[in-house]
Design an enzyme around this catalytic site. Structure first.
Site, PDB file in Angstrom:
ATOM      1  N   LEU A   1     -11.078   0.959  -0.283  1.00  0.00           N
ATOM      2  CA  LEU A   1     -10.829   2.260   0.331  1.00  0.00           C
ATOM      3  C   LEU A   1     -11.798   2.536   1.467  1.00  0.00           C
ATOM      4  O   LEU A   1     -11.731   3.585   2.104  1.00  0.00           O
ATOM      5  CB  LEU A   1     -10.909   3.355  -0.744  1.00  0.00           C
ATOM      6  N   ARG A   2     -12.704   1.607   1.721  1.00  0.00           N
ATOM      7  CA  ARG A   2     -13.608   1.610   2.878  1.00  0.00           C
ATOM      8  C   ARG A   2     -14.674   2.695   2.853  1.00  0.00           C
ATOM      9  O   ARG A   2     -15.493   2.777   3.770  1.00  0.00           O
ATOM     10  CB  ARG A   2     -12.822   1.713   4.182  1.00  0.00           C
TER      11      ARG A   2
ATOM     12  N   HIS B   1     -14.158 -13.073  -9.609  1.00  0.00           N
ATOM     13  CA  HIS B   1     -13.548 -13.669  -8.407  1.00  0.00           C
ATOM     14  C   HIS B   1     -14.038 -15.105  -8.353  1.00  0.00           C
ATOM     15  O   HIS B   1     -15.190 -15.365  -8.052  1.00  0.00           O
ATOM     16  CB  HIS B   1     -13.983 -12.909  -7.149  1.00  0.00           C
TER      17      HIS B   1
ATOM     18  N   ASP C   1      -4.462  -6.086  -3.422  1.00  0.00           N
ATOM     19  CA  ASP C   1      -5.669  -6.568  -2.736  1.00  0.00           C
ATOM     20  C   ASP C   1      -5.771  -5.920  -1.343  1.00  0.00           C
ATOM     21  O   ASP C   1      -6.050  -6.572  -0.341  1.00  0.00           O
ATOM     22  CB  ASP C   1      -5.684  -8.099  -2.613  1.00  0.00           C
TER      23      ASP C   1
ATOM     24  N   HIS D   1      -7.818  -2.747   7.893  1.00  0.00           N
ATOM     25  CA  HIS D   1      -8.736  -3.119   8.974  1.00  0.00           C
ATOM     26  C   HIS D   1      -8.398  -2.382  10.252  1.00  0.00           C
ATOM     27  O   HIS D   1      -7.242  -2.030  10.493  1.00  0.00           O
ATOM     28  CB  HIS D   1      -8.639  -4.618   9.258  1.00  0.00           C
TER      29      HIS D   1
END
Lengths: 325, 430
Positions: free
Chosen positions: B64-65, B180, B306, B310
């Site tokens: 969500l930055r 991951h 995912d 950007h």
């Protein structure tokens, strides 16, 4: 997909030169033939033709180079073009300007062509996708991906000595994994249809997938060189020792270095090539580099004619005769 | 508010429901399916004829930055995009700036999410401090602040002993570890799957072994420590085989896949299309087939987006230096539904992958906090039209990120209403 024909305009003519991949056999031959016509220019008293007079060519080199930069500059000047050299290490790129912003600024100065060398694969494609319609892009080397003019001048050199490609056995020796020159040469040799294409290097320097391209892989120099018509040596970069790819330069020279003895395994009239710069005593012995079978310096000379041909073709002025009209 | 959703095809895999019926909501909870409770008078009625009514979708990985990359986007903007795509719960990883390794950052995220009010945001806490892979994070503090699990996000924990201790500690805190799997040494410098495409394009490669080795190592440690673990966004067929084998042997592991890995391969990179630069990388056809198989057979139980929005510049660079990631919230539902059309799953199982299964992995299913339409559970509902055709275009995307290789794709299926805790967050109020 539109991107595949990025190099060609609607009539199928060369608009950019980004990679050998996708060029037809005849297109490569045309470039070599055009280069042939420019060879004589360099032999003249006044080494210039007015083909690209009034055109501005920008050399956009993000990676250091003496040889390629100089030959492109010479080629442009012999075509009477104006040449602008953008030294990126001192330029705004260091100040954080993005690649495309730099491009827009240069375009605003009204140039006709960018000759681009960059450390990342795909850089020339990215630029070609974003330039204004009338501007051409020539890839002078992008990362590990391609170095089309090098491959073309290599083909030109081979043709000069061997006339026909079909019967040839060509061996490329060295760091295939990291080499844009090798990739472009492989595309060119496959498209031109040589009899047998070999790569010779330790396993760490040859990608596994290369075998699927129909190329013969050798991890032993002696076997690989047997009866070869053309031996192309690639430069070994010092970083490969740090990257756990090779133990030492000495061992590399012992196993894959081209010496006079090893060269005897190839055909007696085999030619030895190298894109330069050469590492004497690492991939090639001085006696071979300076020997009678070496055409290394001739490659450099041929490079000027080939680059003149490519530049004039993409800007639509392919022949000396046309330029003189 | 009392809401009745009528005439829809209610699909609730957690309760084995798939029938044309009604759903009644009040006080933010599901009150009844089928007949309305005695005396229930709806203040608002939604006619869901020809639509599917299912639990609000749960996305196991969405960036969500915020905090840290507000130049790309914010929690408010991305949760709004999620709501428009039928997603009511988002799980965000701790690789924020500052890192979510303390309760203050968790509080910030949860507060921003609740202020915006578009979707539930669940935070994953850091496994190690600063995600550096050296010292354990204060998992108990993170748990008390609301974290539903811990992870080291995309940062490796190369020190095997640290990984072992981190898993043991998480197990003792009864927290699930989200993994991951990527071996940093083999993946170093790579930006594309090591294969014929990367060799041809001269792109530094990430071998499949980077994933399989990390999975194998972590599986051994999971077995040793007894921690509950979930593998995030796997990309190779071989890794899925290992997971399936481990599950067969009784190990408590689960796995999810990013939806784009079920549609794209390294061939889609074409001539350096940076929209296809993702991490883990797009691999080969046989991996795509193996992942689809994994979803069909059940080794992979959940599908996520995912999501990585950007700014335009992030993708306008040569491939290796472009930033990886796809803006995926808005294509999660239609692309999952497409798997039904392509006979990978039936509709019930597809919806389970986006609802019941992720809720179970997060441990919220039994608590009635999402993933089902059980009576008494929170009324997070997604109503979608399974036959609605639309095209993904940057101009109509609500996410701040327009970075998607699916732009221009014809998609089928779109959310028409989304309810969060019984409140209509998205949708025409007919």
């Amino acid at each position: 997909m539109k991107q595949q024909n990025l190099q060609l305009d609607e009539q199928g003519r060369l608009r950019h030169l980004l990679t050998i991949e996708g060029l037809k056999r005849q297109q490569i031959i045309d470039i070599l033939d055009t280069a042939e016509s420019f060879i004589s220019v360099s032999d003249q008293q006044v080494r210039k033709v007015p083909l690209l007079r009034g055109k501005t060519i920008v050399n956009l080199f993000f990676e250091a180079s003496t040889r390629t930069l100089t030959t492109f500059e010479l080629a442009a000047k012999r075509l009477s073009a104006d040449v602008l050299k953008v030294n990126v290490s001192t330029s705004s790129a260091v100040k954080g300007e993005s690649l495309l912003d730099m491009l827009r600024n240069l375009e605003a100065m009204q140039c006709d062509m960018f000759v681009v060398r960059h450390s990342e694969s795909g850089a020339a494609h990215l630029i070609a996708q974003h330039v204004a319609p009338h501007i051409s892009v020539i890839n002078a080397g992008d990362g590990r991906h391609a170095h089309p003019t090098q491959a073309l001048l290599d083909m030109f050199t081979i043709r000069k000595h061997k006339k026909e490609f079909a019967p040839l056995t060509v061996a490329i020796v060295g760091d295939i994994m990291h080499s844009r020159v090798a990739r472009s040469q492989i595309h060119a040799l496959t498209t031109l249809g040589v009899s047998e294409l070999r790569v010779i290097a330790p396993k760490t320097l040859i990608p596994r997938q290369v075998e699927k391209l129909g190329i013969h892989v050798y991890h032993d120099l002696d076997t690989g060189l047997r009866n070869a018509d053309v031996v192309i040596m690639l430069r070994l970069q010092k970083e490969r020792m740090q990257g756990a790819l090779l133990p030492s330069e000495q061992e590399y020279f012992q196993t894959f270095g081209l010496t006079k003895e090893k060269l005897k395994l190839a055909k007696p009239d085999a030619i030895v090539m190298h894109p330069g710069p050469i590492n004497r005593g690492v991939e090639i012995d001085s006696s071979v580099a300076d020997g009678p079978q070496s055409v290394i310096l001739e490659q450099v000379t041929n490079g000027i004619a080939v680059r003149m041909a490519v530049m004039s073709m993409v800007l639509g002025r392919p022949s000396v005769e046309e330029g003189n009209k | 508010m009392r809401i009745s959703i009528l005439n829809g095809r209610v699909i609730d895999p957690a309760n084995g429901i798939d029938q044309k019926t009604d759903l009644h909501i009040s006080a933010g909870k599901v009150q009844a399916i089928g007949k309305a409770p005695d005396g229930f008078k709806a203040e608002h009625v939604i006619d869901a004829s020809n639509q599917v009514v299912c639990p609000g979708l749960i996305d196991l990985q969405a960036r969500l930055r915020e905090p840290g990359q507000e130049n790309k986007s914010t929690i408010a903007i991305e949760t709004r995009a999620a709501a428009s795509a039928g997603i009511t719960t988002l799980v965000c990883p701790p690789d924020t700036d500052p890192i979510t390794d303390n309760s203050a950052v968790v509080d910030l995220i949860l507060q921003r999410a609740s202020e915006a009010g578009y979707a539930r945001v669940l935070s994953l806490g850091a496994l190690t401090q600063g995600l550096e892979g050296k010292q354990l994070a204060e998992m108990n503090e993170l748990k008390k602040a609301g974290c539903i699990g811990v992870t080291n996000a995309d940062q490796p924990v190369s020190n095997t002993e640290v990984m072992r201790r981190a898993m043991e500690y998480a197990a003792s805190q009864d927290m699930t570890v989200f993994l991951h799997a990527e071996d940093p040494w083999l993946a170093k410098g790579g930006c594309a799957h090591e294969g014929a495409v990367s060799v041809r394009l001269g792109l530094p490669g990430i071998p499949e072994a980077a994933e399989t080795i990390a999975v194998a190592r972590d599986l051994q440690l999971i077995e040793q420590t007894g921690v509950r673990a979930h593998f995030c966004q796997l990309s190779s067929a071989r890794a899925i085989k290992k997971i399936a084998r481990a599950q067969f042997d009784g190990l408590p592991v689960s796995a999810d896949v990013a939806i784009h890995q079920l549609y794209l391969t390294d061939m889609d990179i074409g001539y350096f299309n940076s929209q296809c630069h993702v991490r883990p990388p797009l691999r080969e056809q046989r991996d795509k087939d193996g992942l689809r198989n994994g979803v069909a057979q059940g080794a992979i139980t959940a599908i996520c987006s995912d999501h990585q929005p950007h700014d335009a510049d992030a993708k306008l660079a040569p491939f290796p230096s472009s930033e990886p990631g796809i803006s995926g919230l808005e294509t999660l539902l239609p692309l999952t539904l497409r798997l039904v059309d392509e006979n990978v799953l039936d509709l019930n199982d597809a919806i389970a992958c986006l609802t019941q299964k992720p809720a179970s992995i997060l441990g919220i299913l039994e608590k009635g906090q999402g993933g089902s339409l059980s009576v008494g559970s929170v009324a997070d509902v997604c109503i979608f039209d399974p036959e609605l055709y639309w095209e993904l275009q940057p101009g109509t995307m609500l996410s701040n990120g327009h970075n998607s290789p699916f732009i221009g794709w014809q998609l089928k299926g779109r959310a028409t209403h989304t309810l969060l805790a019984g409140k209509i967050i998205f949708g025409n109020t007919n």
